[in-house]
Every structure is written in structure tokens, then in C-alpha cells.
Design a protein around this motif. Structure first.
Motif, PDB file in Angstrom:
ATOM      1  N   LEU A  69      -1.453 -23.392  -6.846  1.00  0.00           N
ATOM      2  CA  LEU A  69      -2.872 -23.574  -6.553  1.00  0.00           C
ATOM      3  C   LEU A  69      -3.574 -23.810  -7.872  1.00  0.00           C
ATOM      4  O   LEU A  69      -3.484 -22.990  -8.786  1.00  0.00           O
ATOM      5  CB  LEU A  69      -3.452 -22.328  -5.874  1.00  0.00           C
ATOM      6  CG  LEU A  69      -4.964 -22.338  -5.662  1.00  0.00           C
ATOM      7  CD1 LEU A  69      -5.369 -23.437  -4.686  1.00  0.00           C
ATOM      8  CD2 LEU A  69      -5.447 -20.982  -5.175  1.00  0.00           C
ATOM      9  N   ILE A  70      -4.251 -24.936  -7.971  1.00  0.00           N
ATOM     10  CA  ILE A  70      -5.028 -25.242  -9.170  1.00  0.00           C
ATOM     11  C   ILE A  70      -6.503 -25.165  -8.796  1.00  0.00           C
ATOM     12  O   ILE A  70      -6.971 -25.898  -7.934  1.00  0.00           O
ATOM     13  CB  ILE A  70      -4.691 -26.638  -9.737  1.00  0.00           C
ATOM     14  CG1 ILE A  70      -3.221 -26.696 -10.142  1.00  0.00           C
ATOM     15  CG2 ILE A  70      -5.603 -26.968 -10.920  1.00  0.00           C
ATOM     16  CD1 ILE A  70      -2.765 -28.049 -10.651  1.00  0.00           C
ATOM     17  N   VAL A  71      -7.197 -24.235  -9.428  1.00  0.00           N
ATOM     18  CA  VAL A  71      -8.637 -24.135  -9.232  1.00  0.00           C
ATOM     19  C   VAL A  71      -9.234 -25.188 -10.145  1.00  0.00           C
ATOM     20  O   VAL A  71      -9.207 -25.073 -11.358  1.00  0.00           O
ATOM     21  CB  VAL A  71      -9.158 -22.721  -9.565  1.00  0.00           C
ATOM     22  CG1 VAL A  71     -10.662 -22.651  -9.342  1.00  0.00           C
ATOM     23  CG2 VAL A  71      -8.433 -21.678  -8.718  1.00  0.00           C
ATOM     24  N   GLY A  72      -9.726 -26.230  -9.546  1.00  0.00           N
ATOM     25  CA  GLY A  72     -10.125 -27.429 -10.264  1.00  0.00           C
ATOM     26  C   GLY A  72      -9.140 -28.525  -9.879  1.00  0.00           C
ATOM     27  O   GLY A  72      -8.845 -28.710  -8.713  1.00  0.00           O
ATOM     28  N   GLY A  73      -8.630 -29.195 -10.859  1.00  0.00           N
ATOM     29  CA  GLY A  73      -7.643 -30.242 -10.586  1.00  0.00           C
ATOM     30  C   GLY A  73      -8.202 -31.642 -10.674  1.00  0.00           C
ATOM     31  O   GLY A  73      -7.457 -32.619 -10.647  1.00  0.00           O
ATOM     32  N   THR A  74      -9.526 -31.740 -10.780  1.00  0.00           N
ATOM     33  CA  THR A  74     -10.137 -33.064 -10.909  1.00  0.00           C
ATOM     34  C   THR A  74     -11.029 -33.154 -12.149  1.00  0.00           C
ATOM     35  O   THR A  74     -11.771 -34.107 -12.309  1.00  0.00           O
ATOM     36  CB  THR A  74     -10.965 -33.423  -9.651  1.00  0.00           C
ATOM     37  OG1 THR A  74     -11.969 -32.437  -9.443  1.00  0.00           O
ATOM     38  CG2 THR A  74     -10.078 -33.527  -8.424  1.00  0.00           C
ATOM     39  N   GLY A  75     -10.943 -32.161 -13.018  1.00  0.00           N
ATOM     40  CA  GLY A  75     -11.725 -32.166 -14.256  1.00  0.00           C
ATOM     41  C   GLY A  75     -10.918 -32.732 -15.403  1.00  0.00           C
ATOM     42  O   GLY A  75      -9.781 -33.183 -15.233  1.00  0.00           O
ATOM     43  N   LEU A  76     -11.491 -32.699 -16.579  1.00  0.00           N
ATOM     44  CA  LEU A  76     -10.853 -33.296 -17.748  1.00  0.00           C
ATOM     45  C   LEU A  76      -9.499 -32.674 -18.066  1.00  0.00           C
ATOM     46  O   LEU A  76      -8.529 -33.374 -18.318  1.00  0.00           O
ATOM     47  CB  LEU A  76     -11.766 -33.194 -18.961  1.00  0.00           C
ATOM     48  CG  LEU A  76     -13.051 -34.010 -18.883  1.00  0.00           C
ATOM     49  CD1 LEU A  76     -13.935 -33.723 -20.084  1.00  0.00           C
ATOM     50  CD2 LEU A  76     -12.734 -35.488 -18.783  1.00  0.00           C
ATOM     51  N   ILE A  77      -9.432 -31.360 -18.089  1.00  0.00           N
ATOM     52  CA  ILE A  77      -8.184 -30.678 -18.431  1.00  0.00           C
ATOM     53  C   ILE A  77      -7.320 -30.482 -17.195  1.00  0.00           C
ATOM     54  O   ILE A  77      -6.128 -30.802 -17.184  1.00  0.00           O
ATOM     55  CB  ILE A  77      -8.479 -29.328 -19.110  1.00  0.00           C
ATOM     56  CG1 ILE A  77      -9.205 -29.566 -20.438  1.00  0.00           C
ATOM     57  CG2 ILE A  77      -7.184 -28.536 -19.328  1.00  0.00           C
ATOM     58  CD1 ILE A  77      -9.751 -28.314 -21.072  1.00  0.00           C
ATOM     59  N   SER A  78      -7.915 -29.969 -16.124  1.00  0.00           N
ATOM     60  CA  SER A  78      -7.122 -29.618 -14.950  1.00  0.00           C
ATOM     61  C   SER A  78      -6.510 -30.836 -14.260  1.00  0.00           C
ATOM     62  O   SER A  78      -5.452 -30.724 -13.640  1.00  0.00           O
ATOM     63  CB  SER A  78      -7.952 -28.800 -13.963  1.00  0.00           C
ATOM     64  OG  SER A  78      -9.081 -29.528 -13.517  1.00  0.00           O
ATOM     65  N   SER A  79      -7.138 -31.998 -14.366  1.00  0.00           N
ATOM     66  CA  SER A  79      -6.545 -33.189 -13.738  1.00  0.00           C
ATOM     67  C   SER A  79      -5.256 -33.594 -14.447  1.00  0.00           C
ATOM     68  O   SER A  79      -4.297 -34.046 -13.801  1.00  0.00           O
ATOM     69  CB  SER A  79      -7.531 -34.361 -13.720  1.00  0.00           C
ATOM     70  OG  SER A  79      -7.869 -34.750 -15.036  1.00  0.00           O
TER      71      SER A  79
ATOM     72  N   ALA B 114       2.081 -19.689  -8.096  1.00  0.00           N
ATOM     73  CA  ALA B 114       1.281 -19.620  -9.322  1.00  0.00           C
ATOM     74  C   ALA B 114      -0.122 -20.114  -9.021  1.00  0.00           C
ATOM     75  O   ALA B 114      -0.325 -20.955  -8.144  1.00  0.00           O
ATOM     76  CB  ALA B 114       1.903 -20.473 -10.421  1.00  0.00           C
ATOM     77  N   VAL B 115      -1.078 -19.569  -9.764  1.00  0.00           N
ATOM     78  CA  VAL B 115      -2.476 -20.012  -9.685  1.00  0.00           C
ATOM     79  C   VAL B 115      -2.911 -20.375 -11.090  1.00  0.00           C
ATOM     80  O   VAL B 115      -2.723 -19.594 -12.025  1.00  0.00           O
ATOM     81  CB  VAL B 115      -3.396 -18.901  -9.126  1.00  0.00           C
ATOM     82  CG1 VAL B 115      -4.853 -19.351  -9.163  1.00  0.00           C
ATOM     83  CG2 VAL B 115      -2.988 -18.513  -7.718  1.00  0.00           C
ATOM     84  N   LEU B 116      -3.462 -21.560 -11.228  1.00  0.00           N
ATOM     85  CA  LEU B 116      -4.034 -21.977 -12.504  1.00  0.00           C
ATOM     86  C   LEU B 116      -5.543 -22.004 -12.332  1.00  0.00           C
ATOM     87  O   LEU B 116      -6.069 -22.777 -11.540  1.00  0.00           O
ATOM     88  CB  LEU B 116      -3.543 -23.365 -12.913  1.00  0.00           C
ATOM     89  CG  LEU B 116      -4.283 -23.936 -14.118  1.00  0.00           C
ATOM     90  CD1 LEU B 116      -3.838 -23.222 -15.379  1.00  0.00           C
ATOM     91  CD2 LEU B 116      -4.097 -25.410 -14.223  1.00  0.00           C
ATOM     92  N   GLN B 117      -6.222 -21.133 -13.045  1.00  0.00           N
ATOM     93  CA  GLN B 117      -7.679 -21.049 -12.986  1.00  0.00           C
ATOM     94  C   GLN B 117      -8.203 -21.561 -14.323  1.00  0.00           C
ATOM     95  O   GLN B 117      -8.010 -20.927 -15.351  1.00  0.00           O
ATOM     96  CB  GLN B 117      -8.090 -19.606 -12.713  1.00  0.00           C
ATOM     97  CG  GLN B 117      -9.533 -19.245 -12.948  1.00  0.00           C
ATOM     98  CD  GLN B 117     -10.555 -20.069 -12.237  1.00  0.00           C
ATOM     99  OE1 GLN B 117     -10.668 -21.256 -12.475  1.00  0.00           O
ATOM    100  NE2 GLN B 117     -11.334 -19.448 -11.393  1.00  0.00           N
ATOM    101  N   SER B 118      -8.846 -22.709 -14.287  1.00  0.00           N
ATOM    102  CA  SER B 118      -9.300 -23.311 -15.541  1.00  0.00           C
ATOM    103  C   SER B 118     -10.819 -23.327 -15.678  1.00  0.00           C
ATOM    104  O   SER B 118     -11.343 -24.013 -16.545  1.00  0.00           O
ATOM    105  CB  SER B 118      -8.739 -24.725 -15.672  1.00  0.00           C
ATOM    106  OG  SER B 118      -9.098 -25.507 -14.553  1.00  0.00           O
ATOM    107  N   ILE B 119     -11.511 -22.577 -14.821  1.00  0.00           N
ATOM    108  CA  ILE B 119     -12.972 -22.579 -14.920  1.00  0.00           C
ATOM    109  C   ILE B 119     -13.548 -21.165 -14.865  1.00  0.00           C
ATOM    110  O   ILE B 119     -14.543 -20.911 -14.208  1.00  0.00           O
ATOM    111  CB  ILE B 119     -13.622 -23.481 -13.853  1.00  0.00           C
ATOM    112  CG1 ILE B 119     -13.108 -23.144 -12.462  1.00  0.00           C
ATOM    113  CG2 ILE B 119     -13.435 -24.939 -14.170  1.00  0.00           C
ATOM    114  CD1 ILE B 119     -13.832 -23.898 -11.353  1.00  0.00           C
ATOM    115  N   ALA B 120     -12.905 -20.239 -15.552  1.00  0.00           N
ATOM    116  CA  ALA B 120     -13.442 -18.883 -15.669  1.00  0.00           C
ATOM    117  C   ALA B 120     -14.180 -18.785 -17.004  1.00  0.00           C
ATOM    118  O   ALA B 120     -13.622 -19.111 -18.039  1.00  0.00           O
ATOM    119  CB  ALA B 120     -12.312 -17.863 -15.608  1.00  0.00           C
TER     120      ALA B 120
END
Length: 94
Positions: free
Chosen positions: A4-14, A73-79
Motif C-alpha cells: 500500500l502506497i499512501v500517495g503514489g502519484t506525487g513526485l517521489i511516490s510515483s 508493507a505500507v509506504l507513507q510518504s506524506i507524514a
């Protein structure tokens, strides 16, 4: 892995989503559904919710939990704050 990627369409998460997809992982992206610049990788599932609203986030994830689905796994890139990280631990730990 089921990721699960929280984000995924931003600069880093994409970029992370693209790399995980290329490696053959099963992806679910949790986004606000607003990005018009980056499209999710082919086959990625989408959940629409505001990750900065813990109640909305938990409601959006409830459907997955009710079906007994889990992520490896969960990737949270906007905390942005310690409080946000604490809320994420509570949300994703189960």
C-alpha cells in the motif's frame, strides 16, 4: 508483496510506485484522486481518501480489512508531524 502506497502519484511516490510495479509487486495506491499529471502503474488498485484525515483514512481502509485483506508493507510518504506519524502507526499497525 502486496504494498500500500499512501500517495503514489506525487513526485517521489510515483517513482517508488513505478519501481515497485516493475519489480512485480501488487500495488494499491491511496490518493486524494486529484492528480492529473501522474497516472498510477497499470493494474494498481486505488483507494481515494485524504491521508491527513485519520478517520477518513480508516474508513477507506475498512473495506479491505472487512474482507480480511492485508498488506505486506505500507509506504507513507506524506507524514509531516510527529502526531501524523503516531496516527499512521495506529491506523496501519493492525
Amino acid at each position: 508483496m502486496r504494498i500500500l502506497i499512501v500517495g503514489g502519484t506525487g513526485l517521489i511516490s510515483s517513482e517508488i510506485a513505478a519501481a515497485a510495479h516493475a519489480a512485480g509487486h501488487d500495488l494499491t495506491l491511496l490518493t486524494r484522486g486529484r492528480s492529473s499529471t501522474v497516472t498510477p502503474p497499470p493494474g494498481a488498485a486505488s483507494i481515494v481518501a485524504d491521508a491527513t484525515d485519520p478517520l477518513a483514512l480508516r474508513d477507506a481502509l475498512r473495506e479491505y480489512r472487512d474482507r480480511g485483506e492485508r498488506f505486506d508493507a505500507v509506504l507513507q510518504s506524506i507524514a509531516f508531524t510527529p502526531e501524523h506519524v503516531a496516527q499512521d502507526v495506529e491506523t496501519f499497525a493492525p
